[in-house]
Design a protein around this motif. Structure first.
Motif, PDB file in Angstrom:
ATOM      1  N   ARG A  19       0.833  -1.210   0.000  1.00 15.61           N
ATOM      2  CA  ARG A  19       0.000   0.000   0.000  1.00 15.61           C
ATOM      3  C   ARG A  19       0.862   1.253   0.000  1.00 15.61           C
ATOM      4  O   ARG A  19       0.587   2.214  -0.736  1.00 15.61           O
ATOM      5  CB  ARG A  19      -0.921  -0.028   1.216  1.00 15.61           C
ATOM      6  CG  ARG A  19      -1.631   1.292   1.520  1.00 15.61           C
ATOM      7  CD  ARG A  19      -2.547   1.739   0.395  1.00 15.61           C
ATOM      8  NE  ARG A  19      -3.716   0.895   0.309  1.00 15.61           N
ATOM      9  CZ  ARG A  19      -4.699   1.089  -0.554  1.00 15.61           C
ATOM     10  NH1 ARG A  19      -4.622   2.096  -1.424  1.00 15.61           N
ATOM     11  NH2 ARG A  19      -5.734   0.284  -0.582  1.00 15.61           N
ATOM     12  N   ARG A  22       2.470   1.635  -3.425  1.00 18.81           N
ATOM     13  CA  ARG A  22       1.449   1.972  -4.424  1.00 18.81           C
ATOM     14  C   ARG A  22       1.042   3.436  -4.297  1.00 18.81           C
ATOM     15  O   ARG A  22       0.910   4.145  -5.301  1.00 18.81           O
ATOM     16  CB  ARG A  22       0.249   1.041  -4.252  1.00 18.81           C
ATOM     17  CG  ARG A  22      -0.679   1.030  -5.432  1.00 18.81           C
ATOM     18  CD  ARG A  22      -1.469  -0.262  -5.492  1.00 18.81           C
ATOM     19  NE  ARG A  22      -2.315  -0.501  -4.345  1.00 18.81           N
ATOM     20  CZ  ARG A  22      -2.113  -1.469  -3.445  1.00 18.81           C
ATOM     21  NH1 ARG A  22      -1.062  -2.269  -3.547  1.00 18.81           N
ATOM     22  NH2 ARG A  22      -2.935  -1.640  -2.429  1.00 18.81           N
ATOM     23  N   ASP A  23       0.847   3.904  -3.090  1.00 18.67           N
ATOM     24  CA  ASP A  23       0.501   5.315  -2.891  1.00 18.67           C
ATOM     25  C   ASP A  23       1.628   6.228  -3.366  1.00 18.67           C
ATOM     26  O   ASP A  23       1.382   7.272  -3.986  1.00 18.67           O
ATOM     27  CB  ASP A  23       0.205   5.584  -1.415  1.00 18.67           C
ATOM     28  CG  ASP A  23      -1.168   5.089  -0.990  1.00 18.67           C
ATOM     29  OD1 ASP A  23      -2.022   4.856  -1.865  1.00 18.67           O
ATOM     30  OD2 ASP A  23      -1.396   4.930   0.227  1.00 18.67           O
ATOM     31  N   VAL A  26       1.555   6.442  -7.159  1.00 22.26           N
ATOM     32  CA  VAL A  26       0.492   7.322  -7.633  1.00 22.26           C
ATOM     33  C   VAL A  26       0.854   8.784  -7.400  1.00 22.26           C
ATOM     34  O   VAL A  26       0.696   9.633  -8.284  1.00 22.26           O
ATOM     35  CB  VAL A  26      -0.846   6.972  -6.959  1.00 22.26           C
ATOM     36  CG1 VAL A  26      -1.916   8.006  -7.324  1.00 22.26           C
ATOM     37  CG2 VAL A  26      -1.306   5.576  -7.378  1.00 22.26           C
ATOM     38  N   ASP A  27       1.362   9.093  -6.214  1.00 24.63           N
ATOM     39  CA  ASP A  27       1.677  10.481  -5.877  1.00 24.63           C
ATOM     40  C   ASP A  27       2.794  11.051  -6.736  1.00 24.63           C
ATOM     41  O   ASP A  27       2.702  12.189  -7.220  1.00 24.63           O
ATOM     42  CB  ASP A  27       2.074  10.581  -4.395  1.00 24.63           C
ATOM     43  CG  ASP A  27       0.917  10.290  -3.451  1.00 24.63           C
ATOM     44  OD1 ASP A  27      -0.244  10.386  -3.885  1.00 24.63           O
ATOM     45  OD2 ASP A  27       1.188   9.950  -2.284  1.00 24.63           O
ATOM     46  N   ARG A  38      -9.569  11.932 -10.639  1.00 25.39           N
ATOM     47  CA  ARG A  38      -9.646  11.340  -9.301  1.00 25.39           C
ATOM     48  C   ARG A  38     -10.002   9.863  -9.374  1.00 25.39           C
ATOM     49  O   ARG A  38      -9.512   9.062  -8.574  1.00 25.39           O
ATOM     50  CB  ARG A  38     -10.684  12.088  -8.461  1.00 25.39           C
ATOM     51  CG  ARG A  38     -10.294  13.518  -8.123  1.00 25.39           C
ATOM     52  CD  ARG A  38     -11.331  14.179  -7.232  1.00 25.39           C
ATOM     53  NE  ARG A  38     -10.956  15.544  -6.890  1.00 25.39           N
ATOM     54  CZ  ARG A  38     -11.676  16.344  -6.113  1.00 25.39           C
ATOM     55  NH1 ARG A  38     -12.832  15.898  -5.610  1.00 25.39           N
ATOM     56  NH2 ARG A  38     -11.260  17.561  -5.843  1.00 25.39           N
ATOM     57  N   LEU A  41      -6.842   7.891 -10.449  1.00 25.09           N
ATOM     58  CA  LEU A  41      -5.891   7.850  -9.337  1.00 25.09           C
ATOM     59  C   LEU A  41      -6.362   6.890  -8.248  1.00 25.09           C
ATOM     60  O   LEU A  41      -5.557   6.116  -7.695  1.00 25.09           O
ATOM     61  CB  LEU A  41      -5.694   9.254  -8.757  1.00 25.09           C
ATOM     62  CG  LEU A  41      -5.053  10.287  -9.688  1.00 25.09           C
ATOM     63  CD1 LEU A  41      -5.005  11.656  -9.022  1.00 25.09           C
ATOM     64  CD2 LEU A  41      -3.650   9.865 -10.118  1.00 25.09           C
ATOM     65  N   LEU A  42      -7.652   6.910  -7.950  1.00 29.60           N
ATOM     66  CA  LEU A  42      -8.191   6.010  -6.927  1.00 29.60           C
ATOM     67  C   LEU A  42      -8.061   4.557  -7.361  1.00 29.60           C
ATOM     68  O   LEU A  42      -7.660   3.688  -6.579  1.00 29.60           O
ATOM     69  CB  LEU A  42      -9.652   6.349  -6.639  1.00 29.60           C
ATOM     70  CG  LEU A  42     -10.361   5.438  -5.618  1.00 29.60           C
ATOM     71  CD1 LEU A  42      -9.645   5.479  -4.275  1.00 29.60           C
ATOM     72  CD2 LEU A  42     -11.826   5.850  -5.466  1.00 29.60           C
ATOM     73  N   ARG A  45      -4.637   3.341  -6.929  1.00 30.53           N
ATOM     74  CA  ARG A  45      -4.312   3.100  -5.519  1.00 30.53           C
ATOM     75  C   ARG A  45      -4.902   1.779  -5.035  1.00 30.53           C
ATOM     76  O   ARG A  45      -4.370   1.149  -4.115  1.00 30.53           O
ATOM     77  CB  ARG A  45      -4.846   4.242  -4.649  1.00 30.53           C
ATOM     78  CG  ARG A  45      -4.148   5.580  -4.843  1.00 30.53           C
ATOM     79  CD  ARG A  45      -4.640   6.604  -3.844  1.00 30.53           C
ATOM     80  NE  ARG A  45      -4.243   7.953  -4.200  1.00 30.53           N
ATOM     81  CZ  ARG A  45      -3.037   8.481  -3.954  1.00 30.53           C
ATOM     82  NH1 ARG A  45      -2.131   7.752  -3.316  1.00 30.53           N
ATOM     83  NH2 ARG A  45      -2.746   9.713  -4.313  1.00 30.53           N
ATOM     84  N   GLN A  46      -5.990   1.358  -5.647  1.00 29.00           N
ATOM     85  CA  GLN A  46      -6.705   0.181  -5.170  1.00 29.00           C
ATOM     86  C   GLN A  46      -6.188  -1.135  -5.754  1.00 29.00           C
ATOM     87  O   GLN A  46      -6.265  -2.170  -5.089  1.00 29.00           O
ATOM     88  CB  GLN A  46      -8.198   0.315  -5.501  1.00 29.00           C
ATOM     89  CG  GLN A  46      -8.908   1.411  -4.732  1.00 29.00           C
ATOM     90  CD  GLN A  46     -10.344   1.590  -5.193  1.00 29.00           C
ATOM     91  OE1 GLN A  46     -10.682   1.313  -6.343  1.00 29.00           O
ATOM     92  NE2 GLN A  46     -11.194   2.053  -4.288  1.00 29.00           N
ATOM     93  N   TYR A  62       6.392  -1.275  -8.544  1.00 29.20           N
ATOM     94  CA  TYR A  62       6.026   0.137  -8.465  1.00 29.20           C
ATOM     95  C   TYR A  62       7.133   1.063  -8.973  1.00 29.20           C
ATOM     96  O   TYR A  62       7.141   2.256  -8.681  1.00 29.20           O
ATOM     97  CB  TYR A  62       5.600   0.478  -7.036  1.00 29.20           C
ATOM     98  CG  TYR A  62       4.383  -0.335  -6.660  1.00 29.20           C
ATOM     99  CD1 TYR A  62       3.159  -0.106  -7.288  1.00 29.20           C
ATOM    100  CD2 TYR A  62       4.476  -1.384  -5.758  1.00 29.20           C
ATOM    101  CE1 TYR A  62       2.049  -0.881  -6.997  1.00 29.20           C
ATOM    102  CE2 TYR A  62       3.363  -2.162  -5.457  1.00 29.20           C
ATOM    103  CZ  TYR A  62       2.157  -1.908  -6.089  1.00 29.20           C
ATOM    104  OH  TYR A  62       1.053  -2.688  -5.800  1.00 29.20           O
TER     105      TYR A  62
END
Length: 236
Positions: A19, A22-23, A26-27, A38, A41-42, A45-46, A62
């Motif tokens: 997690r 992965r975050d 994305v960031d 959005r 991006l969500l 993240r999932q 990643y």
């Protein structure tokens, strides 16, 4: 009992690390490079990207690059996947066709965004692996088949979005015919040995098509049934 507890703790640590990575992906790699949707991006993240890789490549899940998968293919760079999905503007009610499913990663993301995903992959071995991973993630709205992507999904009607993960000199006529009114088709166009452009084709009123260049990319050729060679997801 002790062994089960140890395994549960290790799994929890792996999940938290995944997690975190992965975050960060994305960031930094995606939102940090201008992706603003959005919903895209969500979804990124999932969906755990490492699930779609062989274990020996999991540590590279990643990184800001394409990663090898079997049959000489790759799972595409995260930013390029996000760029295509944002340009496709998939609505919750949309039907999506993916050409060149590969590992199944993009199909899993599209399943988060749209109503139904039909995906084609030329290599049967990759189809079987991707199906297993999609089932593991609970992607019940994905129909993945082995087939010739240049022919599209002839018995599937029209699609609101078509995403092609290989380059062609022109857009296959079958794919244009399967694009619904106001539909969007994303495909890299250009010579495999020269400049290619990620291109968005929108079907307007009276069946007219509007073509827009998005950005320069580098993909290998879209291979039709009977052609020699293999398809590879591209990287810029």
């Amino acid at each position: 009992m002790h062994g089960e507890v140890v395994r549960a703790v290790k799994e929890s640590k792996r999940s938290r690390r995944s997690r975190f990575l992965r975050d960060a992906m994305v960031d930094v790699q995606i939102a940090g490079r201008g992706i603003r949707s959005r919903r895209v991006l969500l979804a990124m993240r999932q969906v755990p990207r490492e699930i779609f890789l062989d274990r020996r490549f999991a540590e590279a899940a990643y990184e800001d690059s394409a990663v090898p998968i079997p049959k000489g293919q790759t799972i595409s760079q995260p930013y390029i996947v996000a760029r295509m999905l944002e340009a496709a503007a998939i609505a919750k009610s949309d039907r999506v066709l993916e050409i060149g499913a590969g590992s199944g990663y993009l199909a899993a993301l599209a399943a988060k965004l749209g109503r139904e995903v039909c995906a084609l992959e030329r290599h049967e071995a990759l189809v079987q692996r991707a199906r297993s991973r999609l089932r593991h993630l609970g992607c019940r709205n994905v129909d993945l088949r082995q087939g010739d992507g240049t022919a599209g999904w002839p018995d599937g009607g029209e699609f609101d979005v078509i995403v092609v993960s290989a380059a062609g000199a022109q857009i296959p006529a079958a794919l244009k015919a399967q694009l619904a009114p106001s539909g969007r088709l994303l495909i890299p166009l250009g010579d495999p040995d020269d400049v290619q452009w990620l291109t968005k084709l929108t079907r307007g009123p009276e069946g007219r098509f509007v073509e827009d260049r998005i950005e320069e990319v580098r993909f290998v050729p879209l291979v039709s049934a009977g052609s020699r060679g293999s398809r590879d997801d591209g990287r810029p």
